[in-house]
Design a protein around this motif. Sequence first.
Motif, PDB file in Angstrom:
ATOM      1  N   ASN A   6       6.400   0.616  12.516  1.00  0.00           N
ATOM      2  CA  ASN A   6       5.977   1.932  12.050  1.00  0.00           C
ATOM      3  C   ASN A   6       5.034   1.726  10.861  1.00  0.00           C
ATOM      4  OD1 ASN A   6       5.773   4.356  10.675  1.00  0.00           O
ATOM      5  ND2 ASN A   6       7.852   4.996  11.213  1.00  0.00           N
ATOM      6  N   PRO A   7       3.754   2.120  10.995  1.00  0.00           N
ATOM      7  CA  PRO A   7       2.798   1.822   9.916  1.00  0.00           C
ATOM      8  C   PRO A   7       3.050   2.638   8.647  1.00  0.00           C
ATOM      9  CG  PRO A   7       1.716   2.994  11.736  1.00  0.00           C
ATOM     10  CD  PRO A   7       3.130   2.778  12.151  1.00  0.00           C
ATOM     11  N   ALA A   8       3.881   3.675   8.738  1.00  0.00           N
ATOM     12  CA  ALA A   8       4.164   4.480   7.544  1.00  0.00           C
ATOM     13  C   ALA A   8       5.261   3.857   6.694  1.00  0.00           C
ATOM     14  CB  ALA A   8       4.561   5.898   7.951  1.00  0.00           C
ATOM     15  N   THR A   9       6.133   3.049   7.342  1.00  0.00           N
ATOM     16  CA  THR A   9       7.275   2.499   6.611  1.00  0.00           C
ATOM     17  C   THR A   9       7.324   0.974   6.683  1.00  0.00           C
ATOM     18  OG1 THR A   9       8.638   2.596   8.592  1.00  0.00           O
ATOM     19  CG2 THR A   9       8.658   4.547   7.158  1.00  0.00           C
ATOM     20  N   GLU A  10       6.587   0.404   7.595  1.00  0.00           N
ATOM     21  CA  GLU A  10       6.590  -1.032   7.894  1.00  0.00           C
ATOM     22  C   GLU A  10       7.921  -1.483   8.498  1.00  0.00           C
ATOM     23  OE1 GLU A  10       4.604  -3.522   4.920  1.00  0.00           O
ATOM     24  OE2 GLU A  10       3.864  -1.687   3.963  1.00  0.00           O
ATOM     25  N   ALA A  11       8.752  -0.529   8.943  1.00  0.00           N
ATOM     26  CA  ALA A  11      10.021  -0.873   9.597  1.00  0.00           C
ATOM     27  C   ALA A  11       9.753  -1.191  11.068  1.00  0.00           C
ATOM     28  CB  ALA A  11      10.995   0.299   9.499  1.00  0.00           C
ATOM     29  N   VAL A  12      10.533  -2.124  11.624  1.00  0.00           N
ATOM     30  CA  VAL A  12      10.391  -2.458  13.041  1.00  0.00           C
ATOM     31  C   VAL A  12      11.015  -1.336  13.868  1.00  0.00           C
ATOM     32  CG1 VAL A  12      11.086  -4.078  14.848  1.00  0.00           C
ATOM     33  CG2 VAL A  12      10.350  -4.929  12.615  1.00  0.00           C
ATOM     34  N   LEU A  13      10.212  -0.820  14.798  1.00  0.00           N
ATOM     35  CA  LEU A  13      10.704   0.274  15.650  1.00  0.00           C
ATOM     36  C   LEU A  13      11.364  -0.264  16.906  1.00  0.00           C
ATOM     37  CD1 LEU A  13       7.715   2.797  15.732  1.00  0.00           C
ATOM     38  CD2 LEU A  13      10.000   3.245  14.848  1.00  0.00           C
ATOM     39  N   GLU A 312      -4.580  -4.813   8.814  1.00  0.00           N
ATOM     40  CA  GLU A 312      -5.812  -5.565   8.488  1.00  0.00           C
ATOM     41  C   GLU A 312      -6.937  -4.642   8.014  1.00  0.00           C
ATOM     42  OE1 GLU A 312      -3.558  -5.816  11.312  1.00  0.00           O
ATOM     43  OE2 GLU A 312      -5.345  -5.824  12.584  1.00  0.00           O
ATOM     44  N   GLN A 313      -6.905  -3.388   8.483  1.00  0.00           N
ATOM     45  CA  GLN A 313      -8.006  -2.497   8.151  1.00  0.00           C
ATOM     46  C   GLN A 313      -8.023  -2.131   6.665  1.00  0.00           C
ATOM     47  OE1 GLN A 313      -9.935  -2.470  10.541  1.00  0.00           O
ATOM     48  NE2 GLN A 313     -11.529  -1.002   9.999  1.00  0.00           N
ATOM     49  N   LEU A 314      -6.870  -2.254   6.011  1.00  0.00           N
ATOM     50  CA  LEU A 314      -6.826  -1.985   4.565  1.00  0.00           C
ATOM     51  C   LEU A 314      -7.813  -2.902   3.848  1.00  0.00           C
ATOM     52  CD1 LEU A 314      -2.952  -1.818   4.059  1.00  0.00           C
ATOM     53  CD2 LEU A 314      -4.547   0.112   3.806  1.00  0.00           C
ATOM     54  N   ASP A 315      -7.848  -4.164   4.260  1.00  0.00           N
ATOM     55  CA  ASP A 315      -8.743  -5.123   3.606  1.00  0.00           C
ATOM     56  C   ASP A 315     -10.198  -4.818   3.935  1.00  0.00           C
ATOM     57  OD1 ASP A 315      -6.570  -6.385   2.602  1.00  0.00           O
ATOM     58  OD2 ASP A 315      -6.399  -7.805   4.272  1.00  0.00           O
ATOM     59  N   VAL A 316     -10.451  -4.405   5.183  1.00  0.00           N
ATOM     60  CA  VAL A 316     -11.830  -4.065   5.580  1.00  0.00           C
ATOM     61  C   VAL A 316     -12.336  -2.929   4.692  1.00  0.00           C
ATOM     62  CG1 VAL A 316     -13.284  -3.121   7.432  1.00  0.00           C
ATOM     63  CG2 VAL A 316     -11.488  -4.816   7.975  1.00  0.00           C
ATOM     64  N   GLY A 342       3.932   1.050   3.539  1.00  0.00           N
ATOM     65  CA  GLY A 342       3.066   1.633   4.566  1.00  0.00           C
ATOM     66  C   GLY A 342       1.617   1.315   4.270  1.00  0.00           C
ATOM     67  N   TRP A 343       0.761   1.494   5.280  1.00  0.00           N
ATOM     68  CA  TRP A 343      -0.630   1.054   5.199  1.00  0.00           C
ATOM     69  C   TRP A 343      -1.547   2.240   4.893  1.00  0.00           C
ATOM     70  CZ3 TRP A 343       0.746  -1.321  10.516  1.00  0.00           C
ATOM     71  CH2 TRP A 343       1.705  -2.341  10.305  1.00  0.00           C
ATOM     72  N   PHE A 344      -1.349   2.797   3.690  1.00  0.00           N
ATOM     73  CA  PHE A 344      -2.084   4.005   3.297  1.00  0.00           C
ATOM     74  C   PHE A 344      -3.312   3.656   2.465  1.00  0.00           C
ATOM     75  CE2 PHE A 344       2.202   5.432   4.101  1.00  0.00           C
ATOM     76  CZ  PHE A 344       2.049   6.689   4.678  1.00  0.00           C
ATOM     77  N   GLU A 363     -18.635  -0.385  11.083  1.00  0.00           N
ATOM     78  CA  GLU A 363     -17.635   0.661  11.340  1.00  0.00           C
ATOM     79  C   GLU A 363     -16.518   0.561  10.301  1.00  0.00           C
ATOM     80  OE1 GLU A 363     -15.253   0.465  15.032  1.00  0.00           O
ATOM     81  OE2 GLU A 363     -15.813   2.552  15.381  1.00  0.00           O
ATOM     82  N   SER A 364     -16.158   1.693   9.698  1.00  0.00           N
ATOM     83  CA  SER A 364     -15.075   1.698   8.707  1.00  0.00           C
ATOM     84  C   SER A 364     -13.736   1.944   9.393  1.00  0.00           C
ATOM     85  CB  SER A 364     -15.307   2.774   7.642  1.00  0.00           C
ATOM     86  OG  SER A 364     -16.538   2.582   6.989  1.00  0.00           O
ATOM     87  N   PHE A 365     -13.680   2.933  10.247  1.00  0.00           N
ATOM     88  CA  PHE A 365     -12.462   3.287  10.978  1.00  0.00           C
ATOM     89  C   PHE A 365     -11.302   3.524  10.013  1.00  0.00           C
ATOM     90  CE2 PHE A 365     -10.162   3.183  15.112  1.00  0.00           C
ATOM     91  CZ  PHE A 365     -11.098   3.956  15.782  1.00  0.00           C
TER      92      PHE A 365
END
Length: 460
Positions: A6-13, A312-316, A342-344, A363-365
């Motif tokens: 879950n990208p909001a919590t980083e918990a394994v779903l 990974e997109q956080l770093d981009v 989370g990846w905010f 592309e930023s995405f």
Amino acid sequence: MLTIVNPATEAVLRELPEDTPDSIRAKATAARAAQPAWAARPRGERLRAIARFRDSLIRDAEALARTLTAEMGKPIAHARNELRAMPERIGFFLDHAGPALDDEVVLRRGEGGVPELEERIRWEPLGVVANISAWNYPYFVASNVFLPALLAGNAVLYKPSEHATLTGLAIAERLREAGVPEDVFIPVVGAGSTGAALLEQRLDAVFFTGSYATGRRIAEAVAPKLIHLQLELGGKDPVYVCDDVDPAAAAAAMAEGAFYNAGQSCCAVERIYVHRRIADAFTAALVAEARGLKVGDPQGEDTYIGPLARREQLDVLGRQVEDAAGRGAEVRTGGRRLDRPGWFFEPTVVARADHSMALMREESFGPVIGVQAVDSDDDAVALMNDTEYGLTAGVYTHDRGRAERILARVDAGTAYWNCCDRVSPRLPWTGRKHSGLGSTLGVLGIRAMVRPKAYHLRRG
Ligand code: NAD
């Protein structure tokens, strides 16, 4: 095993078994065996199965939206919107499959009512098609391919993105319940290497949605097969805001175009050119809009910006902002990852951007937008076309003639006047240059799933 986080919590779903080269081979063989019987069914049966699939999406919309939000972080309101739009898309295909796929008699010449010569086109299915898909709008991008493919009588090997696998499996389950045979629509579970293994099978066509980098790799991998290939790839979509519009209204529209689904739309606004006369007012209004967006738990009713689907997109995004700032741009709001699990990434507006900056070229995405002031329509057109991509381009002005003149000169598959980030099932969806090859949606998107057989029939 495929681990779904879950990208909001980083918990394994969930942990799911991935397909192996052997299981993929078995699936491809099963699809090959099942396809002729599916194609031989009366078209009405295939139409009715897809209509039942539509009904199941309507029935289960809330649960499906929750799953989508959990696995890819799309705010729940946006996930519901995606599901809510599906019946209209499916309806388009149900209404147009018949006319697009019926035989066409293009010449009938004879005497006394007896045809001596008939020329006819018959549209035959391609056979077994691979549908390798992205995660950002998993219902839209997958169904643009599998709906017309199934209606035309093809079997589909469907690889959902590793970031939207639960949604992919939910789609497969509902198609099966709706009457599409298990071996006619087969999900293939896994990440990039699974997609690569799928491409090694005997296939009749490949339909891919994803990034330019992967699309190019896929084009190279399938080239020796000489089979039909379609690519729906990324973009760096520009909008030009002319000097005759209300800056605040244009800024509100741009905020939606740039930040909806955290900017993770293939046709998100990725670059803004604004006429210098209104640049300051427009940029200030855009900054206010960005600051007003609610960032947080994507399951929250009023959340507008959720996490990014991919860490990974956080770093981009961080690198793009840093590069722009280092080259003289002004980060007017945002610019950083949020300090929380989370990846905010903060909604970010960068003013005084220019094409020396990666932010305006790559592309930023994500929820990051650069703004560049221009002095004329000609300058705007030159900058809009100064890109490797060609997915969409938009113009905001009260003057339709001015808009049409500008849009005629942009090298993109889709042209918007006073709108953006919009897709219609009735129009072909097609990218130019590094944004893709071929069209989905519209009648062309149905015809993409068949090949013509030309009949020359002469009475002996
Ligand atoms: P991606 O290229 O990383 O992955 C797309 C799919 O390809 C995934 O299912 C992935 O597992 C698979 N894949 C990866 N490597 C592979 C390989 N070597 N062989 C076969 N399959 C492989 O893209 P993504 O992150 O899922 O999606 C984001 C990108 O998609 C963005 O660039 C976005 O603009 C683009 N996109 C375009 C459209 C469009 O309509 N033009 C629509 C949605 C997304």
